[in-house]
Write a protein that holds these residues in place. Structure first.
Motif, PDB file in Angstrom:
ATOM      1  N   GLU A 199      -2.577 -31.611  -3.293  1.00 53.46           N
ATOM      2  CA  GLU A 199      -2.586 -33.068  -3.316  1.00 53.46           C
ATOM      3  C   GLU A 199      -3.129 -33.555  -4.657  1.00 53.46           C
ATOM      4  O   GLU A 199      -3.869 -32.846  -5.340  1.00 53.46           O
ATOM      5  CB  GLU A 199      -3.491 -33.595  -2.198  1.00 53.46           C
ATOM      6  CG  GLU A 199      -2.978 -33.292  -0.810  1.00 53.46           C
ATOM      7  CD  GLU A 199      -3.908 -33.805   0.283  1.00 53.46           C
ATOM      8  OE1 GLU A 199      -3.469 -33.909   1.433  1.00 53.46           O
ATOM      9  OE2 GLU A 199      -5.084 -34.105  -0.007  1.00 53.46           O
ATOM     10  N   GLY A 200      -2.802 -34.788  -4.994  1.00 58.99           N
ATOM     11  CA  GLY A 200      -3.257 -35.345  -6.261  1.00 58.99           C
ATOM     12  C   GLY A 200      -4.766 -35.519  -6.296  1.00 58.99           C
ATOM     13  O   GLY A 200      -5.363 -35.996  -5.331  1.00 58.99           O
TER      14      GLY A 200
ATOM     15  N   ARG B  38      -6.376 -29.736  -0.821  1.00 59.75           N
ATOM     16  CA  ARG B  38      -5.373 -29.229   0.119  1.00 59.75           C
ATOM     17  C   ARG B  38      -4.099 -28.819  -0.590  1.00 59.75           C
ATOM     18  O   ARG B  38      -3.621 -29.519  -1.478  1.00 59.75           O
ATOM     19  CB  ARG B  38      -5.048 -30.298   1.154  1.00 59.75           C
ATOM     20  CG  ARG B  38      -6.229 -30.687   2.011  1.00 59.75           C
ATOM     21  CD  ARG B  38      -5.781 -31.612   3.136  1.00 59.75           C
ATOM     22  NE  ARG B  38      -6.928 -32.253   3.761  1.00 59.75           N
ATOM     23  CZ  ARG B  38      -7.450 -33.390   3.337  1.00 59.75           C
ATOM     24  NH1 ARG B  38      -6.916 -34.028   2.330  1.00 59.75           N
ATOM     25  NH2 ARG B  38      -8.507 -33.910   3.939  1.00 59.75           N
TER      26      ARG B  38
ATOM     27  N   LEU C 282      -0.451 -28.815  -0.816  1.00 59.68           N
ATOM     28  CA  LEU C 282       0.474 -29.846  -0.338  1.00 59.68           C
ATOM     29  C   LEU C 282       1.878 -29.300  -0.138  1.00 59.68           C
ATOM     30  O   LEU C 282       2.545 -29.615   0.836  1.00 59.68           O
ATOM     31  CB  LEU C 282       0.509 -30.990  -1.365  1.00 59.68           C
ATOM     32  CG  LEU C 282       1.548 -32.089  -1.154  1.00 59.68           C
ATOM     33  CD1 LEU C 282       1.279 -32.836   0.133  1.00 59.68           C
ATOM     34  CD2 LEU C 282       1.537 -33.053  -2.331  1.00 59.68           C
TER      35      LEU C 282
ATOM     36  N   THR D 197       1.167 -37.245  -0.860  1.00 57.85           N
ATOM     37  CA  THR D 197       0.511 -36.378   0.123  1.00 57.85           C
ATOM     38  C   THR D 197       1.205 -36.419   1.487  1.00 57.85           C
ATOM     39  O   THR D 197       1.024 -35.524   2.296  1.00 57.85           O
ATOM     40  CB  THR D 197      -0.964 -36.762   0.320  1.00 57.85           C
ATOM     41  OG1 THR D 197      -1.021 -38.102   0.830  1.00 57.85           O
ATOM     42  CG2 THR D 197      -1.724 -36.701  -0.981  1.00 57.85           C
TER      43      THR D 197
ATOM     44  N   PRO E  95      -0.732 -30.998   4.681  1.00 61.85           N
ATOM     45  CA  PRO E  95      -1.501 -30.204   3.715  1.00 61.85           C
ATOM     46  C   PRO E  95      -2.609 -29.361   4.362  1.00 61.85           C
ATOM     47  O   PRO E  95      -3.226 -29.761   5.344  1.00 61.85           O
ATOM     48  CB  PRO E  95      -2.090 -31.262   2.795  1.00 61.85           C
ATOM     49  CG  PRO E  95      -1.151 -32.427   2.901  1.00 61.85           C
ATOM     50  CD  PRO E  95      -0.698 -32.432   4.327  1.00 61.85           C
ATOM     51  N   VAL E  96      -2.823 -28.189   3.762  1.00 62.03           N
ATOM     52  CA  VAL E  96      -3.795 -27.220   4.289  1.00 62.03           C
ATOM     53  C   VAL E  96      -4.856 -26.958   3.220  1.00 62.03           C
ATOM     54  O   VAL E  96      -4.508 -26.677   2.072  1.00 62.03           O
ATOM     55  CB  VAL E  96      -3.095 -25.892   4.650  1.00 62.03           C
ATOM     56  CG1 VAL E  96      -4.097 -24.887   5.192  1.00 62.03           C
ATOM     57  CG2 VAL E  96      -1.975 -26.134   5.649  1.00 62.03           C
ATOM     58  N   PRO E  97      -6.133 -27.045   3.573  1.00 62.73           N
ATOM     59  CA  PRO E  97      -7.178 -26.819   2.563  1.00 62.73           C
ATOM     60  C   PRO E  97      -7.122 -25.413   1.962  1.00 62.73           C
ATOM     61  O   PRO E  97      -6.870 -24.427   2.662  1.00 62.73           O
ATOM     62  CB  PRO E  97      -8.489 -27.013   3.340  1.00 62.73           C
ATOM     63  CG  PRO E  97      -8.117 -27.873   4.490  1.00 62.73           C
ATOM     64  CD  PRO E  97      -6.714 -27.479   4.850  1.00 62.73           C
ATOM     65  N   MET E  98      -7.394 -25.354   0.680  1.00 63.24           N
ATOM     66  CA  MET E  98      -7.428 -24.061  -0.012  1.00 63.24           C
ATOM     67  C   MET E  98      -8.461 -23.141   0.629  1.00 63.24           C
ATOM     68  O   MET E  98      -8.247 -21.934   0.732  1.00 63.24           O
ATOM     69  CB  MET E  98      -7.826 -24.278  -1.474  1.00 63.24           C
ATOM     70  CG  MET E  98      -6.841 -25.062  -2.285  1.00 63.24           C
ATOM     71  SD  MET E  98      -5.350 -24.147  -2.596  1.00 63.24           S
ATOM     72  CE  MET E  98      -5.956 -22.931  -3.755  1.00 63.24           C
TER      73      MET E  98
END
Lengths: 416, 982, 95
Positions: free
Chosen positions: A263-264, A329, A331, B536, B572-575
């Motif tokens: 994400e940005g 996150r 993306l 996003t 989205p999935v956290p790193m």
């Protein structure tokens, strides 16, 4: 139509109604001097330099999908010339010099950003190898800078210096390395080639090659037959399939490389960083996304998608060197099919068929090579002899033994 | 008054009040709220700013498709950017801040970009910032970068922990809405192993948000009843707060479970768990996503999706506005009007773009037929809307329904392409779905409740029957087919103002038209040129309307225009979750040598060698720098005796009648002729003729060899030998086992090594030079009967042995050897002294055998036999690999002996420029030789063997240095090898 | 991916190491007249098909069998898994 701030201002005042198409959508002509198969970065760059530098304008670029739909449209946008071997380094340094003037040359802002690239090292052996590499870069006229851990700690305090499994001992910078806006590179070349008369034929898939008595006569396409004096393959990722139409087996396997964007985020990373004890490289785009990748999945595939083990491996590498990205996150992920060559080095060469040329085998390093690949391929097509910086990128080098193996892993494509 | 917009009903617990903060406002909500519903309840309409134009934005949806309401959640190292307020479960003490503004949220200085928007149309940056050239990196780009991006990272290490897990099931059901619940019930009742996953914390999907009934009860109640039945089944695992984010090969799905995100503190538990789910079959019941209609200024806070308005009203007991209008192109929008009216919220009008009778009779609601909204007023919160006929309606909320898109994402993760259905104006799953996947309910284009229930059950039963389970007869749940007809109506042509498609990235209808005008016409080019769908939210609400507009521009149909490719992850999935526990010191496992404990107790410093930790030197007494220790260790070894743990070298036991013949094939030199009780140095090539590995192999018996490999290649050599054994010479009688971890092995080196070993090795074994000569080996016992292997081999060049004992004795063996060596002045030595001594002896290791060098380069060309079949010998003879002017491994010493050589220097002839054309080779390894008293190096130089004595320059531009060096033999110490035979 | 090991049943592909085209079993005769040319083709040229591909996987984190897996490079569907040793014998790789 020339692009400029003034033009933007004038168009803005008049409702942006006056913008012209960046390229035509021509119908195929029955014959061209040169037909380039593949409207990706390298194919479009080849057409651009053919028309601009070598005055050859009766040229068509055949693209089975939309222009720039190859790996120019799916990569991690890194540009660099930090190679080791004499067969490579002068070529990539030429590419870097072309990058440095690309916008002014094409009148298209492809956002070449020399924000630096850093290769971290974690052992003495790696340091020795990077010193050798950095020196080789100097010898070829490029720039390199060796940094110790203390300097890195000052410049990049967010790296994991204190709790790392493989402590950072230092790194090799190439300050002139960086990134470019990948799609814009394709568009800039396409617009430049089109304006000089090159026909860019989208949705035009090559379905066969017309070869008579060992000489190429033209190609069959989904938009009809097209005759050509010379045909130039430039379809990295699909090289195996296209070359098979000419009956060629190649020193290439197709593999998928996944890449990722987060994400940005507000600015975090100044430049490109690569991990030396795992597979991870990352930069931050001008829009704010962390753009990163790692190793190829490792099995032959033409499917533009990968699997979970590599996704997780890449993110482990990321967390290992910069644990502050944990709450960012992921993306989007994508997969590009790579021409993995047998020594990790590409080919720009004639084939055994008269008038048929080959450009491919770029592994997952083709993006940075786009300008030089286009220039050198154009040189070969126009003059029938290799450009001086690309004399070793030959298809016969495995017969002679002149292997150009930067990683030293041998004839196993998935290790390069 | 708190929570001014809170109304009756809903699935919230009003007895549990929750306090939270948004920016500097202290607010309250209830358990069961999301941050979004609580903000709406408190009348907080403005929650964020858009990416490019910094437009004021509110809450647009009630789910994971939210483009606008992104916040930074939590503080300090827990700060989490770009979090969707619609997905955050409210907890006590929650702190959220708005993002992407300079100055306050209300007065964002960057909003100036909105006024400049005529000059900032799609792709404007590709056309400018090119002059003057130097300004791009110095000025333009930094300005762009600092204004881009959304939320901020804390720049601190993520303090939470993340876990990974693996699950297996017969049927994975994705989505716990009506179709998913019906599917899970049908499958669960058969006894099959079922996993039901839903991204929400409240299962039920749209059942929680609608007023529809199932079996005569409220939908939410039916969902609760179904959940209770599932919870009672041992064979069913229900996973709420779990998003199945990707479909991978062979029925493997990735899922993210948010374990503690709904709590104020994780309490030391994993924040999230990344699951890999191995399913035999799957039913995708992910529902559908409502899409907006584009019209002028359709992005104002207060403009919301109609289905989301129903969610807030029905599920959360929140009225998103007090004066509401509905703008719809389909029957479903009418339900919003009906539900609001039912709850006592005033609906000023339903504006239906269709000129036809109302599908629902709502006597108190004005029906405006065949009209559209063209514009809105209210920069920080909607005040009124203007219709096509010019009339202005004062409203503070506009519910927009442009129809529903089936959530086909996971069906396309393996590059399947969905298919357009005209009757519902949407793409539905088609063609090649991921193997084992079926789709049910709205995700499959079955847009009514009755259809979803029936299809969920039918698909699950079909899947489960295929696996051999027998569906259980049960009465089908009863529900109706609600009206759902709609028309294809994407944007309001009459609007002159900017009409947003991608709200987060600020892509408008004009941008799509500009993209078309400039030739970026393929969907992919449109996306890339305008950034549509790259935010996003991945364009979940934006892509289809934009696609429809591009189709209109090109005169093609929507299916002809195509769709972009859906790729993982769905959201989205956290790193941190993707990395799990593999971070910090746990990034990769540690391998410890058998004597690690002894080394720790004796001042060792450790170094990573692959995953191994090896002692690099031992600090003794008042030694100040590492060189002091290393010099002492190297000297002690050469003068007395030194001991080094060399267990990390790969060890492979090879047995069988053909063991010798097999080794002849994998080594370039011959081993079948080796006598029992002897050791030989072996060189291994890759098939391409490049040096691969080296080491010694001992013959312990007629059919028994023990091979050693380098530490780095231990695994790879074994793998290649298995390849040779199974694939190339499958009929050979040969068997192998890796014993690297089975034997602890120590080098005992130096003139006193024999004397030392005599004290340790049991007396019946004769260690005299005659009985146990150089390159001898044997199976012996030590310390009174402990089995051991002894090899008289030398890496240091001294009289030396390597002794191996079962690994469990390794640590004590180190102690025994040191104790026995005390009288001889023995010292332990680490990898650095090992390296010094091997450079003194000119042995090639990793820096020389780097995968790019040939046997010819390292001076071992004669070891490559051409008289037998072996890996690599044919291709090693290619002309470029045996060129006479190839580089050769040589020794180097500085002409000025006080100078320090640098590994990685390149060699340039005197008087020549330091350019690539003049490159003569490079220095591979350097060390300070304490025995010679100066720096020495190994390196490759062209025709080196003919150039002994020549002075050449070693240049290292990265250090800014160069020096003159003399080319010498690589054997700096005892070149004749007399010591090791002594 | 999941590889159905002929001896051990379904196993995650992450347990395996990939080598490449199963033609690597067909190592040329080192004494042939044109051995160099044959080894060049063996070592460097690949069919690299878009479709069915027979390929070598090594069960490194398992029983150390080399397997010949028939897998489609467009869909990743695996249709056949054999022990490489059996394949090698079938192809006449005798002592």
């Amino acid at each position: 139509m020339r692009y400029s701030a003034f033009r933007i201002f004038m168009e803005g005042l008049t409702g942006n109604k006056g913008w012209k198409p960046a390229w035509r959508e021509p119908e195929p002509k029955p014959e061209y001097d040169i037909v380039i198969i593949g409207g990706g970065g390298h194919g479009l760059a080849t057409a651009y330099y053919l028309s601009k530098e070598f005055g050859l304008r009766n040229v068509a670029v055949l693209e089975k999908g939309w222009l720039g739909s190859g790996n120019i449209g799916r990569n991690t946008t890194i540009i660099r010339s930090n190679y080791l071997l004499p067969g490579n380094e002068p070529f990539y340094e030429m590419s870097m010099k072309l990058w440095e003037n690309l916008e002014q040359d094409t009148n298209y802002n492809s956002m070449v950003s020399q924000r630096s690239i850093l290769n971290l090292f974690h052992t003495d052996g790696q340091r020795d190898a990077f010193v050798r590499r950095g020196n080789a870069m100097f010898l070829a006229g490029a720039d390199a800078e060796l940094a110790d851990a203390a300097q890195l700690r000052r410049e990049l305090p967010f790296l994991d210096f204190d709790n790392a499994r493989f402590p950072i001992k230092g790194g090799l910078f190439q300050r002139r390395g960086g990134t470019a806006r990948h799609d814009a590179v394709a568009w800039g070349y396409a617009r430049g080639a089109d304006s000089r008369g090159v026909d860019i034929l989208q949705n035009c898939e090559v379905t066969g090659m017309d070869i008579e008595n060992g000489r190429i006569r033209g190609v069959q396409t989904s938009r009809g037959p097209i005759r050509a004096k010379k045909v130039a393959m430039c379809v990295a990722g699909s090289s195996g399939r296209v070359a098979a139409m000419a009956g060629m087996r190649l020193p290439i396997e197709s593999h998928v490389l996944q890449a990722f964007v987060s994400e940005g985020l507000k600015p975090v990373l100044p430049g490109v960083i690569t991990f030396g004890a795992g597979h991870f490289y990352v930069s931050q785009s001008d829009k704010g996304g962390l753009v990163f990748g790692g190793d190829i999945d490792g099995y032959n595939t033409y499917a533009q998608r990968g699997n979970l083990p590599v996704v997780e491996d890449v993110c482990e590498g990321g967390m290992a060197i910069m644990p502050m990205i944990g709450r960012a996150r992921l993306l989007r992920s994508w997969g590009g099919v790579m021409d993995m060559s047998m020594d990790g080095t590409p080919f720009i060469d004639k084939t055994h068929i008269d008038g048929l040329y080959f450009n491919g085998g770029w592994c997952y390093g083709g993006f940075k090579a786009t300008p030089a690949s286009g220039y050198c391929y154009a040189h070969l097509l126009a003059k029938d002899e290799p450009h001086p910086v690309a004399t070793q990128m030959r298809l016969d080098r495995f017969r002679t033994g002149n292997i150009i193996d930067e990683k030293g892993v041998g004839n196993q494509p998935n290790l390069h | 008054m708190t929570q001014p917009n809170r109304i009756g009903g809903g699935l919230i617990d009003r007895s549990k009040e929750i306090k939270f903060r948004f920016n500097d406002k202290h607010l309250k909500g209830f358990e069961g709220d999301t941050l979004a519903s609580a903000l709406l309840a408190n009348g907080q309409r403005l929650v964020g700013r858009s990416f490019k134009y910094h437009r004021p934005r509110g809450i647009f949806t009630a789910g994971s498709e939210e483009p606008n309401a992104l916040v930074q959640l939590r503080t300090g190292a827990h700060q989490e950017p770009n979090t969707r307020a619609t997905m955050v479960e409210l907890f006590d003490g929650l702190r959220a801040t708005s993002q992407n503004h300079r100055g306050s949220l209300e007065n964002d200085l960057m909003a100036v970009t909105d006024w400049l928007s005529p000059f900032l149309s799609a792709g404007f940056y590709y056309k400018t910032f090119m002059w003057p050239k130097a300004f791009w990196e110095k000025f333009y780009e930094p300005a762009i970068r600092s204004s881009a991006g959304l939320g901020r990272l804390s720049m601190k290490e993520d303090p939470d922990i993340y876990d990974k897990g693996f699950l297996h099931c017969d049927l994975l059901v994705i989505g716990a809405g009506p179709a998913g619940l019906a599917a899970a019930l049908a499958a669960g009742r058969t006894g099959a192993r079922v996993i039901l996953a839903d991204e929400d914390f409240q299962p039920g999907g749209r059942l929680t948000a609608e007023t529809l009934e199932v079996d005569g009860m409220a939908g939410a109640d039916w969902a609760a009843q179904a959940m209770a039945e599932l919870a009672a089944m041992d064979n069913v695992r229900v996973m709420i707060r779990t998003t199945v984010y990707g479909a991978y090969d062979h029925g493997i799905y990735g899922a993210l479970e948010r374990c503690t995100d709904h709590l104020a503190d994780s309490g030391g538990k994993p924040r999230q768990i990344l699951w890999r789910i191995y399913s035999r079959r799957a039913v995708l019941a992910a529902g559908s996503t409502e899409r907006p209609i584009a019209f002028g200024n359709n992005d104002r806070p207060g403009v919301m999706l109609a289905g989301a308005v129903r969610t807030y009203v029905n599920r959360f007991g929140v009225a998103p506005g007090r004066e509401v209008a509905v703008f719809t192109n389909n029957d479903d929008g009418w339900r919003t009007a009906a539900d609001l009216t039912e709850k006592g919220v005033h609906v000023r009008a339903v504006i239906d773009c269709r000129d036809r009778a109302a599908p629902v009779q709502l006597p108190d609601v004005r029906h405006i037929r065949g009209a559209s909204v063209v514009d809105t007023v209210g920069r920080k919160g909607l005040k009124s809307i203007t219709l096509t006929d010019g009339q202005v309606l004062p409203v503070d909320c506009l519910a927009v329904s442009g129809g529903w898109n089936p959530a086909v994402h996971l069906t396309c993760h393996q590059r399947g392409r969905p298919e357009w259905r005209d009757d519902i104006n949407a793409f539905v799953p088609a063609g090649s779905l991921p193997v084992g996947m079926a789709v049910a309910g709205a995700a499959n284009g079955s847009m009514t409740l009755a259809a979803a229930l029936a299809e969920g059950r039918a698909q699950a039963e079909a899947q489960i029957s295929d696996l051999g389970f027998t569906p259980v007869q049960a009465e089908a749940p009863n529900a109706e087919d609600e009206p759902h007809e709609g028309v294809a109506f994407w944007y309001v042509k009459e609007s002159r103002k900017r009409a947003w498609l991608d709200q987060q990235n600020d892509v408008t209808v004009k941008d799509v038209k500009l993209s078309h005008r400039e030739g970026y016409r393929s969907v992919e080019l449109l996306k890339r040129y305008t950034t549509l769908g790259m935010a996003t939210d991945q364009g979940k609400t934006a892509n289809i309307p934009a696609l429809a507009i591009m189709a209109e521009c090109t005169g093609k149909s929507i299916p002809e225009t195509g769709t972009t490719i859906f790729r993982p992850p769905y959201t989205p999935v956290p790193m941190g979750a993707l990395a799990g526990r593999s971070r910090g010191k746990d990034f990769r496992p540690y391998r410890l040598t058998p004597s690690h404990k002894w080394a720790e107790e004796h001042g060792a410093s450790f170094v990573n060698v692959g995953n191994w930790l090896r002692a690099e030197w031992y600090v003794q007494g008042d030694e100040k720098g590492w060189r002091d220790s290393v010099d002492r260790e190297a000297k002690t070894t050469r003068e007395k005796v030194g001991i080094c743990d060399v267990t990390t070298l790969g060890k492979i036991d090879i047995k069988g009648r053909d063991a010798g013949a097999f080794l002849d094939k994998v080594y370039s030199n011959t081993f079948s002729t080796l006598k029992v009780g002897k050791v030989r140095y072996g060189l291994m090539l890759r098939e391409d003729g490049i040096c691969y590995d080296d080491g010694t192999t001992a013959r312990l018996g007629e059919n028994h060899y023990v091979m050693t490999t380098t530490t780095a290649n231990a695994v790879l050599v074994f793998r290649r030998m298995e390849f040779a054994r199974q694939c190339l010479w499958p009929n050979m009688d040969v068997h192998m086992i890796s014993t690297t971890d089975g034997w602890a092995q120590f080098a005992v080196a130096g003139p006193k090594s024999r004397d030392l070993l005599r004290k340790v090795v049991d007396k019946e074994f004769d260690l005299s030079n005659e009985a146990f000569p150089f390159m001898g080996c044997g199976e012996i016992t030590v310390c009174g009967g402990t089995p051991a292997r002894l090899f008289r081999i030398s890496f240091s060049g001294e009289l030396a042995y390597e002794i191996a004992v079962p690994a469990r004795y390794g640590n004590s063996m180190m102690g025994v050897l040191m104790e026995a060596g005390k009288e001889f002045g023995a010292a332990p030595y680490g990898t650095e002294a090992l390296g010094v001594m091997r450079i003194e002896k000119g042995h090639a290791t990793g820096n020389e055998l780097n995968g790019q060098t040939t046997a010819y380069n390292i001076g071992l060309g004669k070891m490559v036999s051409q008289k037998k079949e072996c890996i690599g010998n044919v291709l090693s003879q290619r002309p470029e690999m045996i060129r006479e002017d190839a580089v050769r491994l040589m020794g180097f010493r500085p002409v000025d002996r006080s100078k320090k050589l640098i590994a990685g220097s390149h060699f340039i002839n005197k008087g020549e420029d330091a350019v690539m054309e003049n490159d003569q080779g490079w220095m591979t390894s350097v060390a300070f030789s304490p025995n010679l008293g100066h720096s020495i190096g190994l390196g490759f130089v062209k025709r080196g063997h003919e150039r002994k004595g020549e002075i050449i320059r070693a240049v290292s531009p990265v250090h800014g240095t160069e020096m003159e060096v003399e080319i010498v033999s690589a054997h700096f110490v005892d070149p004749e090898g007399e010591r090791l035979r002594g | 991916m999941i590889i159905n090991h002929p001896l051990l049943g379904p196993r995650d592909a992450a347990e395996f190491v990939y080598l490449g085209d199963a033609c690597l079993i067909d190592r040329p005769d080192w004494q042939a007249e044109d051995a160099m040319e044959r080894f060049h083709d063996y070592g460097y040229l690949r069919d690299n098909p878009a479709g069915e591909h027979r390929e070598l996987w090594y069960h490194e984190q398992g029983d150390r069998s080399w397997l010949v897996v028939t897998r489609n490079t467009l869909t990743h569907e695996i249709t056949h898994v054999e022990l490489a040793r059996d394949v090698a014998r079938e192809r006449g790789r005798d002592k």
